[in-house]
Design an enzyme around this catalytic site. Structure first.
Site, short mmCIF file in Angstrom:
data_model
loop_
_atom_site.label_atom_id
_atom_site.label_comp_id
_atom_site.label_asym_id
_atom_site.label_seq_id
_atom_site.Cartn_x
_atom_site.Cartn_y
_atom_site.Cartn_z
N ASN A 228 0.84 -1.18 0.00
CA ASN A 228 0.00 0.00 0.00
C ASN A 228 0.88 1.24 0.00
OD1 ASN A 228 -2.85 1.23 0.56
ND2 ASN A 228 -1.50 2.23 2.04
N ARG B 78 1.33 12.98 6.66
CA ARG B 78 2.27 13.99 7.14
C ARG B 78 2.97 13.47 8.39
NH1 ARG B 78 -2.23 18.19 9.59
NH2 ARG B 78 -2.00 17.58 11.78
N GLU C 63 -1.00 0.22 -4.81
CA GLU C 63 -0.91 1.35 -5.74
C GLU C 63 0.31 1.29 -6.65
OE1 GLU C 63 -3.73 2.51 -2.58
OE2 GLU C 63 -1.72 1.64 -2.55
N GLU D 234 -2.83 23.49 5.88
CA GLU D 234 -3.37 22.53 4.92
C GLU D 234 -3.61 23.19 3.56
OE1 GLU D 234 -3.46 19.51 5.66
OE2 GLU D 234 -3.63 19.36 7.84
#
Length: 301
Positions: free
Chosen positions: A151, A156, A213, A262
C-alpha cells in the site's frame, strides 16, 4: 525522449521542457523555502530545485506535479490526455506487478540504532503557524498484515525527536485498517517512507485503490516498478528512491501532532496521532530531498 524512472530523470525532463528553475541563492529551511515554492506555484512558474539550502548538504526539490503541464510530462502524454492516461492506469487489467530486486540505490548509505538523528535531515518548516518541521513529500509504504498486499499513502510526519515522528493517520486510510489489525494483537505496524521518487509512484500514492498502488505506477510506465526489501522492515520499497526512512508505528501509542497549514488555506487542529519510531535512515549518494507545498495538487485537473 529519455525514459523517466526516478526523480532525477524527471527533473531532467522538466529542465528540458522549461518547467524547472534552479535556485542557487541560499534559502532557509524555516519558512523561506516553502514560501518561495508557494509563490512560484501561485504565479504558475516552473518547479524549484533549491541547490543551496542553509544547514543542508542536500538540495531540495518541490512542486513536482503541481499543475497539469507537469503532470503531463510525468505521465508522458499531452496535457489533454492526462485524465485518459490515468483512467487507463486505474483499470485493473492494465496494472503491472512490481519486480523485487536485491539492489536499491538508497541502500548506498544506511544508518541504524543510536546513530539515527532525523533532525539532521533537511525537513522544512512550511508556515509560521506549523507545529514544527514536517515531512510532506514522502510516500508511506506499508503492507496489509492479513493479505500481504502493499500500500502507498501520504501521511504527514512531524519531527518529534532524533528517532521519532508524529504520524497523521486518517480513519479512512488503509494504513489505519492495517494498524487496527496489529493493535488488536498488541503488535507494531512496520512502515517505510520513500522520499524522492518517480512521479508515477507519487501520483499513484495519492489514489485510494483496493490493491497495491504500485500496480498503477507500473501501468503508467508500462513495466513493473523495481522494489527492494527494507533493511530493518519487511516491506517492499521502490528501489530508485532518493531517501528511505524505515520504522514502525507503536501499538496503542499516541501523541499530540500538528498543526500544519493545509491545502485549503487553514491550519488543522492538534491530533492524538500514532508515533513513528525510526529504525533506519537510508539514502543514495548525493540525494535530493523532496517536499510538497500546501495546495500542491489544486491545479492538476
Amino acid at each position: 525522449m529519455s525514459e523517466i524512472y526516478d526523480l532525477r530523470s524527471f527533473i531532467d525532463r522538466l529542465d528540458s521542457a522549461g518547467q524547472l528553475v534552479r535556485i542557487t541563492r541560499p534559502v532557509d529551511l524555516e519558512y523561506e523555502l516553502a514560501d518561495v515554492a508557494a509563490a512560484l506555484e501561485r504565479r504558475r512558474r516552473p518547479a524549484p530545485l533549491f541547490e543551496s539550502v542553509r544547514g543542508s548538504d542536500w538540495p531540495i526539490f518541490a512542486s513536482a506535479v503541481d499543475n497539469q503541464a507537469r503532470a503531463a510530462l510525468a505521465l508522458g502524454c499531452e496535457r489533454s490526455k492526462v485524465v485518459e492516461v490515468m483512467h487507463h492506469a486505474l483499470e485493473p487489467a492494465n496494472c503491472i506487478t512490481p519486480v523485487r530486486v536485491d539492489d536499491a540505490v538508497w541502500k548506498a548509505n544506511v544508518v541504524t540504532g543510536d546513530e539515527i538523528d532525523v533532525q539532521k535531515l533537511p525537513i522544512p518548516t512550511h508556515a509560521v503557524g506549523d507545529g514544527g518541521p514536517f515531512i510532506t513529500g514522502g510516500v508511506v509504504v506499508s503492507k496489509d498484515p492479513v493479505s500481504g498486499r502493499g500500500n502507498l499513502s501520504y501521511n504527514r510526519m512531524q519531527v518529534k525527536g532524533p528517532r521519532r515522528f508524529g504520524f497523521n493517520l486518517n480513519e479512512w486510510r488503509h494504513v489505519r485498517e492495517f494498524m487496527d489489525v496489529q493493535e488488536a494483537k498488541g503488535e507494531p505496524l512496520q512502515v517505510a517512507v520513500a522520499i524522492g521518487l518517480d512521479p508515477a509512484i507519487m501520483i499513484s500514492g495519492g489514489v485510494r485503490y483496493p490493491d497495491d498502488e504500485l500496480l498503477i505506477a507500473g501501468a503508467i510506465r508500462g513495466r513493473g516498478v523495481r522494489v527492494s526489501r527494507g533493511v530493518t522492515v519487511d516491506v517492499d520499497i521502490p528501489a530508485e528512491a532518493e531517501i528511505v526512512i524505515e520504522g514502525y508505528l507503536g501499538a496503542h501509542e499516541r501523541q499530540a501532532e500538528g498543526p500544519l497549514a493545509e491545502f485549503h488555506g487553514y491550519f488543522g487542529e492538534l491530533w492524538e496521532s500514532p508515533v513513528f519510531h525510526v529504525t533506519a535512515v537510508c539514502w543514495r549518494d548525493n540525494p535530493i530531498f523532496q517536499t510538497l507545498i500546501p495546495g500542491w495538487n489544486e491545479h492538476l485537473y
